[in-house]
Design a protein around this motif. Structure first.
Motif, PDB file in Angstrom:
ATOM      1  N   UNK A 165       0.829  -1.199   0.000  1.00 12.63           N
ATOM      2  CA  UNK A 165       0.000   0.000   0.000  1.00 12.63           C
ATOM      3  C   UNK A 165       0.861   1.245   0.000  1.00 12.63           C
ATOM      4  N   UNK A 166       0.234   2.382  -0.291  1.00  9.72           N
ATOM      5  CA  UNK A 166       0.947   3.652  -0.238  1.00  9.72           C
ATOM      6  C   UNK A 166       1.347   3.963   1.203  1.00  9.72           C
ATOM      7  N   UNK A 167       2.497   4.593   1.424  1.00  8.54           N
ATOM      8  CA  UNK A 167       2.990   4.840   2.781  1.00  8.54           C
ATOM      9  C   UNK A 167       1.992   5.511   3.717  1.00  8.54           C
ATOM     10  N   UNK A 168       1.286   6.531   3.247  1.00 10.13           N
ATOM     11  CA  UNK A 168       0.330   7.218   4.122  1.00 10.13           C
ATOM     12  C   UNK A 168      -0.789   6.281   4.550  1.00 10.13           C
ATOM     13  N   UNK A 169      -1.269   5.476   3.609  1.00 13.67           N
ATOM     14  CA  UNK A 169      -2.336   4.531   3.935  1.00 13.67           C
ATOM     15  C   UNK A 169      -1.841   3.475   4.917  1.00 13.67           C
ATOM     16  N   UNK A 170      -0.607   3.017   4.739  1.00 12.10           N
ATOM     17  CA  UNK A 170      -0.025   2.026   5.653  1.00 12.10           C
ATOM     18  C   UNK A 170       0.113   2.609   7.053  1.00 12.10           C
ATOM     19  N   UNK A 171       0.546   3.856   7.124  1.00  7.05           N
ATOM     20  CA  UNK A 171       0.705   4.509   8.429  1.00  7.05           C
ATOM     21  C   UNK A 171      -0.633   4.595   9.158  1.00  7.05           C
ATOM     22  N   UNK A 172      -1.671   4.992   8.439  1.00  7.08           N
ATOM     23  CA  UNK A 172      -2.989   5.108   9.056  1.00  7.08           C
ATOM     24  C   UNK A 172      -3.519   3.750   9.475  1.00  7.08           C
ATOM     25  N   UNK A 173      -3.317   2.747   8.626  1.00  8.56           N
ATOM     26  CA  UNK A 173      -3.788   1.398   8.939  1.00  8.56           C
ATOM     27  C   UNK A 173      -3.054   0.842  10.148  1.00  8.56           C
TER      28      UNK A 173
END
Length: 312
Positions: free
Chosen positions: A134-142
């Motif tokens: 996944x994209x880094x921002x999405x991974x961070x939020x997840x």
């Protein structure tokens, strides 16, 4: 006699959270693996128990009500705390015999993981990794919301909710098509890139923003009309002569042993790189093990990829 007030079940909170996040009873039911009537019944029971309407249906889907929005984050925290409790119990009873969910960007995972997973499995043979790109921002939020246990993401990253353990620094390589005026040069100067048309990945990728900032410094032009969906498509567009590009060192090492119609250059006196770290929730019960895991990952990367990347 005082009657104890009935409390919502964890299942009901999970159902509420899923419908709110998917914006659809049907999609939430599919994701949870339950029938839509059963899901609807549980939500109705939860609303009756609380005396509140939590979800509102409309033509555009299902949205949390104002009261639902107020309770959504608390529901998420309750579920995350329960998961942490279960994870702690499992760690105590089984050591590392468990499955961890690992998030990683698609511009890193396919070129890093094949080099480290074998040795990782030998060291922790009872540990299983479920890998999700996944994209880094999405991974961070997840990761913050509990959907992932660990993630390998680019730096810089600042979050009070996450623990960050740097792993390695990866160089970026400048590539040009075979017929380009700079083809054949081992080293090019930053001034020679002024005015060049540079291809980039889509904006959702962290790599996009890094290259965009670099082009601003070099005086190069970013071709926004021809953004690549992957590193492979970016490479093929360079081959076809649409422009030049910067590609990660791990990708070049993994996929370009025989560069067809491409030439790889270095920028003189201007090393360009990106840094990667292993991150996890600061409150995670397995944080001591995660730090040990990061140290072992660095050791593997140094042994197997030390000629490609620099290890912290």
């Amino acid at each position: 006699m005082i009657l104890a007030k009935k409390s919502p079940s964890l299942r009901q909170l999970q159902y509420f959270l899923s419908v709110a996040e998917f914006g659809s009873y049907r999609r939430a039911a599919e994701e949870l693996g339950v029938s839509q009537p059963a899901l609807t019944s549980q939500i109705a029971s939860l609303e009756a128990m609380l005396g509140l309407t939590l979800l509102e249906r409309s033509r555009n889907g299902t949205l949390p009500s104002p009261e639902g929005r107020e309770l959504l984050q608390q529901a998420r925290e309750v579920l995350l705390a329960m998961r942490g409790f279960s994870d702690s119990a499992e760690l105590l009873s089984l050591g590392h015999q468990t499955t961890y969910k690992l998030g990683i960007p698609p511009t890193v995972g396919p070129y890093l993981l094949p080099n480290v997973l074998g040795e990782l499995h030998e060291r922790y043979h009872d540990m299983k990794l479920y890998v999700r790109e996944g994209a880094p921002r999405a991974l961070q939020q997840e990761l913050i919301e509990g959907g992932l246990d660990l993630a390998i993401v680019p730096l810089p990253l600042v979050s009070p909710d996450l623990a960050i353990e740097p792993l390695f620094t990866e160089p970026l390589k400048f590539v040009v098509p075979a017929e380009h005026r700079l083809a054949g040069r081992q080293v090019v100067t930053p001034s020679q890139l002024r005015g060049e048309s540079v291809l980039v990945l889509e904006e959702k990728h962290h790599f996009h923003h890094q290259v965009h900032d670099l082009c601003d410094k070099l005086g190069a032009t970013v071709l926004r009309d021809y953004e690549g969906t992957s590193l492979d498509t970016l490479r093929q567009m360079v081959v076809m002569g649409l422009g030049v590009a910067f590609l990660p060192g791990l990708y070049v090492h993994s996929e370009m042993h025989i560069p067809e119609a491409l030439h790889v250059c270095e920028l003189k006196s201007m090393p360009i790189n990106r840094q990667h770290a292993l991150v996890w929730r600061a409150s995670a019960p397995g944080r001591i093990f995660y730090r040990e895991l990061a140290a072992y990952l660095r050791n593997i990367i140094k042994q197997r990829l030390g000629d490609v990347v620099s290890v912290f």
